[in-house]
Design an enzyme around this catalytic site. Structure first.
Site, mmCIF file in Angstrom:
data_model
loop_
_atom_site.group_PDB
_atom_site.id
_atom_site.type_symbol
_atom_site.label_atom_id
_atom_site.label_comp_id
_atom_site.label_asym_id
_atom_site.label_seq_id
_atom_site.Cartn_x
_atom_site.Cartn_y
_atom_site.Cartn_z
ATOM 1 N N ASP A 306 0.899 -1.128 0.197
ATOM 2 C CA ASP A 306 0.029 0.099 0.053
ATOM 3 C C ASP A 306 0.945 1.200 0.127
ATOM 4 O O ASP A 306 2.025 1.046 0.220
ATOM 5 C CB ASP A 306 -1.064 -0.030 1.002
ATOM 6 C CG ASP A 306 -2.179 -1.021 1.228
ATOM 7 O OD1 ASP A 306 -1.985 -1.806 0.449
ATOM 8 O OD2 ASP A 306 -2.923 -0.918 2.153
ATOM 9 N N HIS A 450 3.657 -2.260 3.317
ATOM 10 C CA HIS A 450 3.706 -0.731 2.496
ATOM 11 C C HIS A 450 5.244 -0.696 1.972
ATOM 12 O O HIS A 450 6.283 -0.693 2.628
ATOM 13 C CB HIS A 450 3.559 -0.053 3.565
ATOM 14 C CG HIS A 450 2.628 -0.099 4.473
ATOM 15 N ND1 HIS A 450 2.091 -0.960 5.362
ATOM 16 C CD2 HIS A 450 1.193 0.584 4.204
ATOM 17 C CE1 HIS A 450 0.840 -0.740 5.980
ATOM 18 N NE2 HIS A 450 0.141 0.143 5.089
#
Length: 517
Positions: A306, A450
């Site tokens: 992400d 991430h």
């Protein structure tokens, strides 16, 4: 400038009777020469259309018997939009497609470009012959940073009623790859930086022919070079391009390189035939047919990242490539603008690019309009860079409600949560992140990470090594889940593998809201 074929002689020189008799006797049994009918008269070579050697051909509107224009002007919020394109009689499906294409271009410009002021799209015929039409769209965008011009070219096959993208002039992905290599060489000779160029339909979206039949490939201003440098293009000689062309490409070249006086379409379709559109080279599917994740032995697992792309995402892509692993990247607005070349690479290498909102808010705190702004912006950005509109979104913090689900459904995206949270945003330790990812791994798992954190990028090689040793197949979310329903929530792929519905099976039990940065 109009380029024409070699002119025929205006007459013949008188010859003596004896000389004429000898000439006739010598040629009486000879076959007709090239360009000559069996009756002995020469056939005039077709007139070439206008166009410079480095430009796509331009069709003189006077040569098209039934030609009209679609024109509209409107305001989309604060953005002025003017659109016009040619409409040829009998090509209704083409006109409908061009209408949809230009409407989407206007919508994405208004949604995705900060400071958008005006958009002017002007279409012109680049080919009209046989059962093929070509329309080149010029798109002039003005925003707070200035004005840019781009082009895209679409083709119409009247035999099937199908509209084709520029890459469909090529026989397939292999041929697109060969063209890409040649174009890269030609651009390098012009000192153009091709590091951000990839063989995807969203970049190779304006391909056509010059009057001599050479293949012309052009790129938007600002795409490969500063906008002030103007249009970037490459011209591939006809003989080099010929083996790369599809059947449509060959017919398109014929249509583009000869003037057809009083042109009309003989074949007129009211709608495209089923399956007529065909595959689009440069548009990889996020779900490969090589892996069947419903087979438990495949041990499919989805790695997701992400908030990117980040500065080190290319390193992560290198590691994924080493293991033949695919991942899904949930992208946010500003990083896309900062690293567009990385987004293109992610898509070109078969990873899935998906939507993670413009500014990473808790969507449940916004109204319907605010949710739409957050999601439409990123979908537009991704499409403008890759030619692919995402089918998946991930709500920040895993926070969703009926409003979020409704907007996601309207925009054609399923909601993807997760089943394993590495908490890599909180614990910046690559060993800890790797241990959590591997410990939580099981067939059907969706693992949250991430790619904006150095420690996560550092952890990826160890994660890939250990998952590979355990026999997992690392796939995109769409590969794991199969066909998804827009607006629906998905936490993992357990239902695909076991047939058991495990909604709300996320590890932390609250849809993941507590687990994301």
């Amino acid at each position: 400038m109009t380029l024409r074929g070699r002119a025929l002689p205006g007459g013949r020189t008188a010859v003596g009777a004896a000389a004429a008799a000898v000439f006739l006797l010598a040629t009486a049994c000879s076959p007709p020469s090239e360009g000559e009918h069996a009756g002995g008269s020469e056939e005039a070579p077709a007139e070439k259309p206008s166009g410079e050697p480095d430009e796509l051909t331009a069709v003189d509107p006077e040569t098209v018997a039934d030609l009209d224009e679609e024109h509209s002007e409107e305001k989309r919020g604060d953005v002025s939009v003017e659109i016009s394109y040619p409409v040829v009689g009998g090509a209704g499906p083409f006109a409908d497609e061009l209408g949809g294409i230009t409407d989407r271009a206007a919508e994405e410009f208004a949604d995705a470009v900060p400071g958008a002021e005006s958009l002017t799209v002007t279409g012109a015929l680049t080919a009209a012959g046989g059962d093929v039409l070509g329309v080149r769209l010029e798109q002039k965008e003005k925003d707070s940073d200035g004005t840019r011009t781009g082009h895209s070219t679409y083709w119409y096959d009247a035999a099937t009623g199908a509209t084709a993208y520029s890459t469909q002039l090529l026989a397939g992905d292999e041929e697109l790859g060969e063209l890409h290599e040649r174009v890269t060489e030609l651009l390098a000779e012009q000192d153009v930086d091709t590091a951000g160029l990839y063989p995807i339909a969203g970049m190779y979206d304006s391909i056509g022919f010059n009057p001599d039949g050479d293949l012309v490939v052009e790129f938007d201003e600002g795409q490969l070079a500063p906008a002030g440098d103007g249009r970037v293009h490459a011209v591939v000689p006809r003989k080099e391009a010929e083996p790369l062309l599809s059947d449509l490409g060959e017919r398109a070249r014929a249509a583009a390189t000869a003037v057809t006086p009083d042109f009309t379409l003989e074949k007129k379709a009211s709608a495209p035939k089923d399956g007529a559109a065909g595959e689009v080279p440069g548009r990889p599917s996020p779900a490969s047919s090589d892996v069947d994740c419903s087979d438990p032995e495949a041990k499919c697992i989805a790695l997701t990242f992400d908030d990117g792309p980040g500065g080190r995402t290319p390193e992560l892509l290198d590691e994924l490539d080493e293991y033949g692993a695919k991942a899904t990247f949930f992208l946010t607005g500003e990083p896309i603008r900062e690293h567009p070349e990385t987004v293109r690479r992610e898509y070109a290498e078969g990873h899935e690019v998906a939507n993670h909102t413009e500014s990473h808010p808790d969507l449940t705190t916004l109204g319907k309009g605010g949710v739409r702004e957050e999601l439409a912006s990123v979908s537009g950005l991704i499409d403008r860079e890759t030619g692919y509109r995402p089918e998946l979104m991930r709500p920040p913090y895993g926070a969703t409600d009926d409003t979020v689900a409704g907007v996601s459904r309207d925009l054609g995206m399923a909601e993807i949560i997760w089943s394993v949270d590495t908490n890599d945003w909180k614990d910046r330790n690559s060993s800890v992140v790797a241990d959590r990812a591997v410990k939580g791994a099981e067939p059907g798992a969706i693992i949250l990470m991430h790619d904006i954190h150095d420690t996560t990028v550092d952890a990826v090689p160890e994660i890939l090594k250990r998952l590979d040793e355990k026999g997992f197949t690392m796939v995109t979310v769409s590969q794991l889940l199969g066909e998804t329903e827009p607006g629906e929530k998905y936490f993992d792929g357990e239902e695909v593998i076991t047939g058991k519905d495990e909604e709300d099976s996320s590890e932390n039990g609250d849809g993941g809201k507590s687990g994301e940065e």
